[in-house]
Design a protein around this motif. Structure first.
Motif, PDB file in Angstrom:
ATOM      1  N   ALA A 133      77.057  83.848  75.325  1.00  0.00           N
ATOM      2  CA  ALA A 133      77.489  84.048  73.945  1.00  0.00           C
ATOM      3  C   ALA A 133      77.067  82.835  73.142  1.00  0.00           C
ATOM      4  CB  ALA A 133      79.006  84.224  73.886  1.00  0.00           C
ATOM      5  N   THR A 134      77.328  82.872  71.861  1.00  0.00           N
ATOM      6  CA  THR A 134      77.014  81.721  71.034  1.00  0.00           C
ATOM      7  C   THR A 134      77.784  80.533  71.576  1.00  0.00           C
ATOM      8  OG1 THR A 134      76.720  83.179  69.161  1.00  0.00           O
ATOM      9  CG2 THR A 134      76.974  80.852  68.692  1.00  0.00           C
ATOM     10  N   SER A 135      77.086  79.518  71.963  1.00  0.00           N
ATOM     11  CA  SER A 135      77.692  78.402  72.668  1.00  0.00           C
ATOM     12  C   SER A 135      78.273  77.366  71.719  1.00  0.00           C
ATOM     13  CB  SER A 135      76.630  77.731  73.550  1.00  0.00           C
ATOM     14  OG  SER A 135      77.126  76.547  74.093  1.00  0.00           O
ATOM     15  N   PRO A 136      79.551  77.013  71.863  1.00  0.00           N
ATOM     16  CA  PRO A 136      80.102  75.949  71.035  1.00  0.00           C
ATOM     17  C   PRO A 136      79.507  74.591  71.385  1.00  0.00           C
ATOM     18  CG  PRO A 136      81.729  76.677  72.623  1.00  0.00           C
ATOM     19  CD  PRO A 136      80.526  77.584  72.757  1.00  0.00           C
ATOM     20  N   THR A 137      78.946  74.444  72.575  1.00  0.00           N
ATOM     21  CA  THR A 137      78.327  73.186  72.975  1.00  0.00           C
ATOM     22  C   THR A 137      76.830  73.172  72.729  1.00  0.00           C
ATOM     23  OG1 THR A 137      78.048  73.954  75.237  1.00  0.00           O
ATOM     24  CG2 THR A 137      80.071  72.757  74.735  1.00  0.00           C
ATOM     25  N   GLY A 138      76.241  74.342  72.445  1.00  0.00           N
ATOM     26  CA  GLY A 138      74.817  74.411  72.148  1.00  0.00           C
ATOM     27  C   GLY A 138      74.557  73.970  70.719  1.00  0.00           C
ATOM     28  N   LEU A 139      73.336  73.586  70.444  1.00  0.00           N
ATOM     29  CA  LEU A 139      72.971  73.153  69.108  1.00  0.00           C
ATOM     30  C   LEU A 139      72.614  74.324  68.203  1.00  0.00           C
ATOM     31  CD1 LEU A 139      70.665  70.185  70.151  1.00  0.00           C
ATOM     32  CD2 LEU A 139      73.042  70.087  69.401  1.00  0.00           C
ATOM     33  N   TRP A 140      72.163  75.432  68.816  1.00  0.00           N
ATOM     34  CA  TRP A 140      71.645  76.568  68.064  1.00  0.00           C
ATOM     35  C   TRP A 140      72.328  77.860  68.510  1.00  0.00           C
ATOM     36  CZ3 TRP A 140      68.900  74.378  64.451  1.00  0.00           C
ATOM     37  CH2 TRP A 140      68.256  73.174  64.725  1.00  0.00           C
ATOM     38  N   CYS A 141      72.474  78.791  67.579  1.00  0.00           N
ATOM     39  CA  CYS A 141      72.998  80.114  67.891  1.00  0.00           C
ATOM     40  C   CYS A 141      71.956  80.849  68.738  1.00  0.00           C
ATOM     41  CB  CYS A 141      73.264  80.884  66.601  1.00  0.00           C
ATOM     42  SG  CYS A 141      73.739  82.601  66.847  1.00  0.00           S
ATOM     43  N   ASP A 142      72.370  81.452  69.843  1.00  0.00           N
ATOM     44  CA  ASP A 142      71.406  82.113  70.740  1.00  0.00           C
ATOM     45  C   ASP A 142      71.014  83.506  70.257  1.00  0.00           C
ATOM     46  OD1 ASP A 142      73.665  83.584  71.401  1.00  0.00           O
ATOM     47  OD2 ASP A 142      73.642  83.040  73.515  1.00  0.00           O
ATOM     48  N   ARG A 143      71.560  83.953  69.142  1.00  0.00           N
ATOM     49  CA  ARG A 143      71.156  85.249  68.579  1.00  0.00           C
ATOM     50  C   ARG A 143      70.263  85.095  67.362  1.00  0.00           C
ATOM     51  NH1 ARG A 143      73.136  89.103  64.742  1.00  0.00           N
ATOM     52  NH2 ARG A 143      72.213  91.131  65.221  1.00  0.00           N
ATOM     53  N   GLU A 171      74.126  92.755  73.120  1.00  0.00           N
ATOM     54  CA  GLU A 171      72.729  92.339  73.146  1.00  0.00           C
ATOM     55  C   GLU A 171      72.540  91.058  73.950  1.00  0.00           C
ATOM     56  OE1 GLU A 171      71.466  91.670  69.162  1.00  0.00           O
ATOM     57  OE2 GLU A 171      72.046  93.656  68.491  1.00  0.00           O
ATOM     58  N   PRO A 172      71.357  90.883  74.544  1.00  0.00           N
ATOM     59  CA  PRO A 172      71.050  89.614  75.207  1.00  0.00           C
ATOM     60  C   PRO A 172      70.732  88.540  74.168  1.00  0.00           C
ATOM     61  CG  PRO A 172      69.173  91.083  75.352  1.00  0.00           C
ATOM     62  CD  PRO A 172      70.289  91.866  74.720  1.00  0.00           C
ATOM     63  N   PRO A 173      70.740  87.260  74.566  1.00  0.00           N
ATOM     64  CA  PRO A 173      70.365  86.194  73.638  1.00  0.00           C
ATOM     65  C   PRO A 173      68.886  86.293  73.276  1.00  0.00           C
ATOM     66  CG  PRO A 173      70.529  85.329  75.850  1.00  0.00           C
ATOM     67  CD  PRO A 173      71.015  86.752  75.906  1.00  0.00           C
ATOM     68  N   ARG A 174      68.527  85.808  72.108  1.00  0.00           N
ATOM     69  CA  ARG A 174      67.128  85.835  71.655  1.00  0.00           C
ATOM     70  C   ARG A 174      66.540  84.438  71.509  1.00  0.00           C
ATOM     71  NH1 ARG A 174      65.723  90.916  72.826  1.00  0.00           N
ATOM     72  NH2 ARG A 174      67.303  92.327  72.088  1.00  0.00           N
ATOM     73  N   PHE A 175      67.393  83.438  71.293  1.00  0.00           N
ATOM     74  CA  PHE A 175      66.941  82.062  71.116  1.00  0.00           C
ATOM     75  C   PHE A 175      67.640  81.160  72.129  1.00  0.00           C
ATOM     76  CE2 PHE A 175      66.231  84.031  67.038  1.00  0.00           C
ATOM     77  CZ  PHE A 175      65.033  83.488  66.620  1.00  0.00           C
ATOM     78  N   CYS A 176      66.958  80.126  72.592  1.00  0.00           N
ATOM     79  CA  CYS A 176      67.564  79.145  73.502  1.00  0.00           C
ATOM     80  C   CYS A 176      68.581  78.323  72.701  1.00  0.00           C
ATOM     81  CB  CYS A 176      66.491  78.235  74.081  1.00  0.00           C
ATOM     82  SG  CYS A 176      67.163  76.945  75.154  1.00  0.00           S
ATOM     83  N   PRO A 177      69.836  78.244  73.164  1.00  0.00           N
ATOM     84  CA  PRO A 177      70.841  77.471  72.425  1.00  0.00           C
ATOM     85  C   PRO A 177      70.615  75.965  72.506  1.00  0.00           C
ATOM     86  CG  PRO A 177      71.782  78.333  74.442  1.00  0.00           C
ATOM     87  CD  PRO A 177      70.405  78.924  74.313  1.00  0.00           C
ATOM     88  N   ARG A 178      69.734  75.511  73.412  1.00  0.00           N
ATOM     89  CA  ARG A 178      69.483  74.082  73.565  1.00  0.00           C
ATOM     90  C   ARG A 178      68.296  73.589  72.751  1.00  0.00           C
ATOM     91  NH1 ARG A 178      69.627  73.135  79.856  1.00  0.00           N
ATOM     92  NH2 ARG A 178      69.304  70.994  79.197  1.00  0.00           N
ATOM     93  N   TRP A 219      70.287  91.998  81.997  1.00  0.00           N
ATOM     94  CA  TRP A 219      69.182  91.414  81.244  1.00  0.00           C
ATOM     95  C   TRP A 219      68.854  90.033  81.798  1.00  0.00           C
ATOM     96  CZ3 TRP A 219      70.739  86.799  79.361  1.00  0.00           C
ATOM     97  CH2 TRP A 219      72.084  86.620  79.045  1.00  0.00           C
ATOM     98  N   SER A 220      67.672  89.544  81.447  1.00  0.00           N
ATOM     99  CA  SER A 220      67.305  88.152  81.705  1.00  0.00           C
ATOM    100  C   SER A 220      66.613  87.626  80.459  1.00  0.00           C
ATOM    101  CB  SER A 220      66.406  88.021  82.931  1.00  0.00           C
ATOM    102  OG  SER A 220      65.145  88.603  82.696  1.00  0.00           O
ATOM    103  N   ALA A 221      66.860  86.367  80.134  1.00  0.00           N
ATOM    104  CA  ALA A 221      66.245  85.708  78.982  1.00  0.00           C
ATOM    105  C   ALA A 221      65.708  84.374  79.467  1.00  0.00           C
ATOM    106  CB  ALA A 221      67.267  85.512  77.874  1.00  0.00           C
ATOM    107  N   THR A 222      64.420  84.134  79.256  1.00  0.00           N
ATOM    108  CA  THR A 222      63.770  82.946  79.791  1.00  0.00           C
ATOM    109  C   THR A 222      63.258  82.046  78.684  1.00  0.00           C
ATOM    110  OG1 THR A 222      63.085  84.197  81.730  1.00  0.00           O
ATOM    111  CG2 THR A 222      61.953  82.127  81.330  1.00  0.00           C
ATOM    112  N   CYS A 223      63.669  80.782  78.734  1.00  0.00           N
ATOM    113  CA  CYS A 223      63.152  79.726  77.863  1.00  0.00           C
ATOM    114  C   CYS A 223      62.123  78.950  78.689  1.00  0.00           C
ATOM    115  CB  CYS A 223      64.282  78.791  77.428  1.00  0.00           C
ATOM    116  SG  CYS A 223      63.712  77.305  76.552  1.00  0.00           S
ATOM    117  N   VAL A 224      60.968  78.680  78.121  1.00  0.00           N
ATOM    118  CA  VAL A 224      59.933  77.965  78.873  1.00  0.00           C
ATOM    119  C   VAL A 224      60.382  76.552  79.226  1.00  0.00           C
ATOM    120  CG1 VAL A 224      58.040  79.322  77.957  1.00  0.00           C
ATOM    121  CG2 VAL A 224      58.695  77.249  76.789  1.00  0.00           C
ATOM    122  N   GLU A 225      61.289  75.988  78.461  1.00  0.00           N
ATOM    123  CA  GLU A 225      61.756  74.623  78.707  1.00  0.00           C
ATOM    124  C   GLU A 225      63.004  74.564  79.593  1.00  0.00           C
ATOM    125  OE1 GLU A 225      61.619  70.493  78.392  1.00  0.00           O
ATOM    126  OE2 GLU A 225      60.171  71.922  77.611  1.00  0.00           O
TER     127      GLU A 225
END
Length: 67
Positions: free
Chosen positions: A4-14, A34-41, A55-61
């Protein structure tokens, strides 16, 4: 990564906007289905695969999150 949208992440994952910007109630509601669309980090757009079993969501970093 979180499911979900992470309170500890810098960015909203949707939507990819700053996570502390107005709480994102619409994003939190949509993330129930829905699955996340953006990396929260790092705010990168993630490669998302939706399957009948989840679902799976992959960030290259930062790697892969599953749900």
């Amino acid at each position: 990564m979180t499911n979900a949208t992470s309170p500890t992440g810098l960015w909203c994952d949707r939507c990819g906007e700053p996570a502390d910007d107005a709480g994102h109630p619409g994003c939190q509601a949509a993330r129930q289905l829905e699955p996340p669309r953006f990396c929260p980090r790092c705010r990168r757009r993630m490669k998302v695969q939706v399957l009948p079993t989840g679902w799976s969501a992959t960030c290259v970093e930062h790697g892969t999150a599953r749900g």
